[in-house]
Design an enzyme around this catalytic site. Structure first.
Site, mmCIF file in Angstrom:
data_model
loop_
_atom_site.group_PDB
_atom_site.id
_atom_site.type_symbol
_atom_site.label_atom_id
_atom_site.label_comp_id
_atom_site.label_asym_id
_atom_site.label_seq_id
_atom_site.Cartn_x
_atom_site.Cartn_y
_atom_site.Cartn_z
ATOM 1 N N TYR A 80 19.444 103.606 118.636
ATOM 2 C CA TYR A 80 18.443 103.505 119.701
ATOM 3 C C TYR A 80 18.755 104.537 120.786
ATOM 4 C CZ TYR A 80 16.470 99.288 117.667
ATOM 5 O OH TYR A 80 15.851 98.412 116.824
ATOM 6 N N GLU A 84 12.079 96.733 106.909
ATOM 7 C CA GLU A 84 12.861 96.079 107.964
ATOM 8 C C GLU A 84 11.998 95.786 109.193
ATOM 9 O OE1 GLU A 84 17.249 96.304 110.029
ATOM 10 O OE2 GLU A 84 16.277 98.200 109.501
ATOM 11 N N ASP A 89 18.828 92.169 116.506
ATOM 12 C CA ASP A 89 17.820 93.214 116.652
ATOM 13 C C ASP A 89 16.832 93.280 115.491
ATOM 14 O OD1 ASP A 89 16.731 95.774 117.770
ATOM 15 O OD2 ASP A 89 17.536 96.529 115.878
ATOM 16 N N ASP A 101 19.809 93.202 110.671
ATOM 17 C CA ASP A 101 21.256 93.075 110.833
ATOM 18 C C ASP A 101 21.556 91.997 111.877
ATOM 19 O OD1 ASP A 101 20.547 94.233 113.243
ATOM 20 O OD2 ASP A 101 21.172 96.244 112.650
#
Length: 621
Positions: A323, A570, A162, A165
Site C-alpha cells: 500500500y 482477492e 485487510d 491474508d
C-alpha cells in the site's frame, strides 16, 4: 220595570223584552238566515257541532316498555333493512377477487448491500461478538500488540484483516472506515430503510475502537503511531512463518506478528486516520462522550501528521510494496475537511483552502490518474466534500475562490467519467478502466459510482438540474446512469454473466483468495504449511465469504476463478467500502431519489457570517 241583578245592581227590563213568542221566533229566524249567509270557519263549526271523536292510538307491549305500534314497526323495519344491506355488501366483498398490495421486494442494490456489509463481519480480528453472523469465523489475533515492553500501546486487539491474508494495514483500513462513515452521514435514511443502520454503525465502531489503541489518543500530542500489525514480505526468500508465507485460518495463527510503528514521516497515514475518526464522530454525534473522544483523537493525530512530514510508506518496504502512498497533501485536505465538519473550527478550513495546499495536492495538474479516487489518492473525494460546503452553505469570502475551483474540478472529474469523453477507456462489456487496464479494476469503478451518485444528489438537493461539460449541459440522470452501469457490471451484467460479489446471484467466484474461507472449520488445526493444500486445491471454497467483491476481470472482460491468482479473486477492505457506499447511494431509487441528509454533516459548523449587531435603542427626546 226593574228586576234584581245577581251581580249587584238593578236590572232594567224593557218593554221589548216582553214580546210574544211569535215575535221572538221570527227574530231568531232572521238571525239564522244572517248567520248562514257566510261560511263558518273550523272554530265556529266546532261550537255548533261540539267535540269530535278522536282516533284511538294502538300500542305494543314489550314487557319492560310500551311503545307506539307505528314507532315499533318503523324501528324493526329499519333494523331489518340495515341488516340486509350489510349482508349484501359483505357478499359483494367476499365474492369479488381481491388484489393484495404486497410490499415490493427490495431492489438489487439493497439486496447486494446486505451481503457487501457482511464481508466486514468476516474480516474482523479480535474477540468477536455473538451476533457476528459468520459461522466459520471465531476469535483471533488476541495477542496482537501484547507483551511489548516499553511500547506506547497496551494492546492492538481488534480491527480488520485487510484482504485474503491476516495483516492489519492501518492506511487502507482507515480509508475504508472513512468511506463507511461518509455513506452513513449522507444516506442514513436509506441504511435505516434497508435495516442496516445499526449494523454499519457497529462496523465503523469496530474500526475506530481499534484506531484509538494505535496511538495515545488521550494525549494532546504524540510521537508514535502504529501503521501495521503482521508481516507479509516473502521477497527475500525467507521461510520464516508470516501472514503471507503461511496459509492458516486466522483462529489458528501461532507465529509472531510484529508491530510496525512510525515516529516521524507518516503524514498520509496520520491524516487518513484523522479523517476516519473525525467522520465517525459525526456518525456517533448522539453518543456525546464517544464522539468527543473520537474528535480529540482526530485532532491529536492530525497535528502529529502536520508536524512530522513524510510518506508513511517511504520508510518500510512492506508498506511500499502493498500500500504505497504517492503523497500526503491530498490526505491533508481530506483529513482537514473532515475535522472542520466535525469541530466547526475555521482553522482547519483556513488551512485546507490555501491555494498552495491545493497546488501541492495536484488539484491543477490533470494527468492520467486525475479523478481516480482510491485508498491512495483522496483528492477527488476531498474536492467533492468541499463542493458540498459551497453548494449548501456558500461561505463566500475568503473561501469562495478556492471552493469554486474545487467545485469546477469536481465537475471536470464527473465529465471524465461519462462515455462521451475519451479520458478513460472502457472494456467491451462497459467497465470503465480508471486504472488504465491494470489488475483489480472493480474497486476504482465502485468508488467512481459512489462519487457520481453523490454529486448527482448534491445537485438535486441544491435545485440544480445538471452541470456543464464545456458547452454541453448534462442532467444529473446521466451521472446516475453511469453509476448504475458500473455497479450492474459488478453484479453480473457483463459478458461473462458473472456476479463479482460473492453470494449474489447464481454465478459468482467459488475460489476466492481468502485463507479463512478456503480452509474448512473441522476442528483440525492446520499449521503454516499444512494449509497449503487448501490454497492449491481445485475445489471450491468450503466456506462462502458472502459479500466479498473480488478484484475483478482483466481489460478484456476475462476472469479466472483461481484461488492462487489474487489479481482476480482477492477481496479487500478498501474495495468493499467503496462498493457499500455506491450500493446504498443507488438503493431504493425507484421509491425515492435525492435522499441525502443535507444538515447532519454541518451539525458542528457555526454560522459563517458574523452575527449582525443589535438594533439601536429607541430614540428619546
Amino acid at each position: 220595570m226593574y228586576g234584581r241583578d245577581p251581580w249587584g245592581g238593578p236590572l232594567e227590563i224593557h218593554a221589548t223584552d216582553s214580546a210574544t213568542d211569535d215575535d221572538r221566533s221570527r227574530n231568531l229566524n232572521d238571525i239564522d238566515r244572517a248567520a248562514l249567509s257566510r261560511p263558518l270557519d273550523e272554530t265556529q263549526q266546532s261550537w255548533l257541532l261540539g267535540p269530535t271523536e278522536q282516533k284511538k292510538k294502538k300500542y305494543v307491549d314489550l314487557g319492560c316498555i310500551i311503545v307506539s305500534r307505528k314507532i315499533f314497526v318503523w324501528t324493526v323495519g329499519t333494523i331489518v333493512a340495515a341488516a340486509l344491506l350489510a349482508g349484501f355488501i359483505t357478499l359483494i366483498v367476499k365474492t369479488v377477487p381481491r388484489h393484495h398490495h404486497k410490499t415490493p421486494p427490495p431492489d438489487n442494490y439493497t439486496m447486494a448491500l446486505h451481503k457487501a456489509l457482511k464481508f466486514f463481519n468476516a474480516q474482523k480480528s479480535g474477540k468477536l461478538p455473538r451476533h457476528n453472523n459468520v459461522s466459520w469465523r471465531g476469535n483471533s489475533g488476541l495477542q496482537d500488540g501484547k507483551g511489548e515492553t516499553g511500547s506506547f500501546y497496551k494492546d492492538l486487539v481488534g480491527g480488520y484483516y485487510d484482504a485474503g491474508d491476516t495483516i492489519k494495514f492501518n492506511f487502507p483500513m482507515a480509508y475504508a472506515m472513512t468511506m463507511l462513515s461518509w455513506s452513513v452521514i449522507e444516506y442514513s435514511a436509506k441504511y435505516e430503510a434497508a435495516g442496516e443502520l445499526v449494523h454499519v454503525k457497529e462496523l465503523i465502531k469496530w474500526g475506530t475502537d481499534y484506531f484509538l489503541k494505535t496511538f495515545n489518543s488521550t494525549a494532546d500530542s504524540i510521537d508514535d503511531l502504529v501503521s501495521q500489525v503482521g508481516s507479509g514480505n516473502t521477497d527475500d526468500g525467507s521461510t520464516d512463518p508470516n501472514d503471507h508465507y503461511c496459509w492458516m485460518r486466522p483462529e489458528d495463527m501461532d507465529y509472531k506478528r510484529p508491530v510496525t510503528t512510525c515516529n516521524g514521516g507518516c503524514s498520509d497515514l496520520a491524516a487518513e486516520m484523522a479523517a476516519a475518526l473525525a467522520s465517525a464522530s459525526i456518525v456517533f454525534k448522539d453518543n456525546r462522550e464517544y464522539s468527543k473522544k473520537l474528535v480529540h483523537g482526530a485532532k491529536t493525530v492530525y497535528q502529529f501528521g502536520r508536524t512530522r512530514r513524510g510518506r508513511y510508506s517511504a520508510g518500510t518496504a512492506e508498506s511500499a510494496k502493498f500500500y504505497n502512498s504517492s503523497m500526503y497533501w491530498d490526505e491533508f485536505i481530506w483529513g482537514g475537511a473532515w475535522l472542520y465538519y466535525a469541530t466547526g473550527n475555521v482553522t482547519y478550513l483556513d488551512l485546507i483552502t490555501k491555494p498552495t495546499m491545493a497546488k501541492h495536492a495536484g488539484a491543477f495538474w490533470g494527468g492520467p490518474y486525475y479523478g481516480v479516487f482510491s485508498w491512495d489518492n483522496k483528492l477527488a473525494g476531498a474536492q467533492l466534500l468541499l463542493s458540498r460546503l459551497r453548494l449548501f452553505l456558500s461561505p463566500g469570502y475568503p473561501y469562495e475562490e478556492i471552493l469554486r475551483t474545487f467545485h469546477n474540478q469536481t465537475s471536470i472529474v464527473m465529465c471524465s467519467y461519462l462515455p462521451y469523453f475519451n479520458k478513460f477507456n472502457r472494456t467491451r462489456g462497459g467497465l470503465i478502466e480508471l486504472n488504465h487496464g491494470d489488475p483489480q479494476p472493480l474497486q476504482y469503478a465502485a468508488n467512481a459510482a459512489f462519487l457520481a451518485t453523490l454529486y448527482s444528489d448534491y445537485l438535486d438537493a441544491a435545485d440544480t438540474p445538471g452541470w456543464y461539460c464545456g458547452p454541453n449541459f448534462y442532467s444529473t440522470n446521466v451521472l446516475r446512469e453511469f453509476a448504475r452501469t458500473q455497479i450492474d457490471y459488478i453484479l453480473g451484467k457483463n459478458p461473462r454473466k458473472m456476479s463479482y460479489l460473492v453470494g449474489f446471484g447464481t454465478k459468482f467466484p467459488k475460489h476466492v483468495h481468502h485463507r479463512g474461507a478456503s480452509i474448512p472449520k473441522n476442528k483440525v488445526k492446520y499449521n503454516c504449511k499444512g494449509g497449503w493444500k487448501w490454497r492449491d486445491s481445485k475445489k471450491p471454497n468450503p466456506n462462502t465469504i458472502e459479500g466479498a467483491m473480488v478484484a475483478g476481470p482483466d481489460k478484456r472482460d476475462g476472469f479466472r476463478d483461481v484461488r492462487t491468482n489474487y489479481n482476480y479473486t482477492e477481496p479487500t477492505l478498501a474495495g468493499n467500502a467503496g462498493l457499500v457506499a455506491a450500493l446504498v447511494a443507488l438503493s431504493g431509487e425507484e421509491e425515492a431519489t435525492g435522499t441525502i441528509d443535507k444538515n447532519t454533516i454541518f451539525s458542528a459548523v457555526p454560522p459563517l457570517f458574523p452575527t449582525p449587531p443589535p438594533p439601536p435603542a429607541p430614540w428619546k427626546p
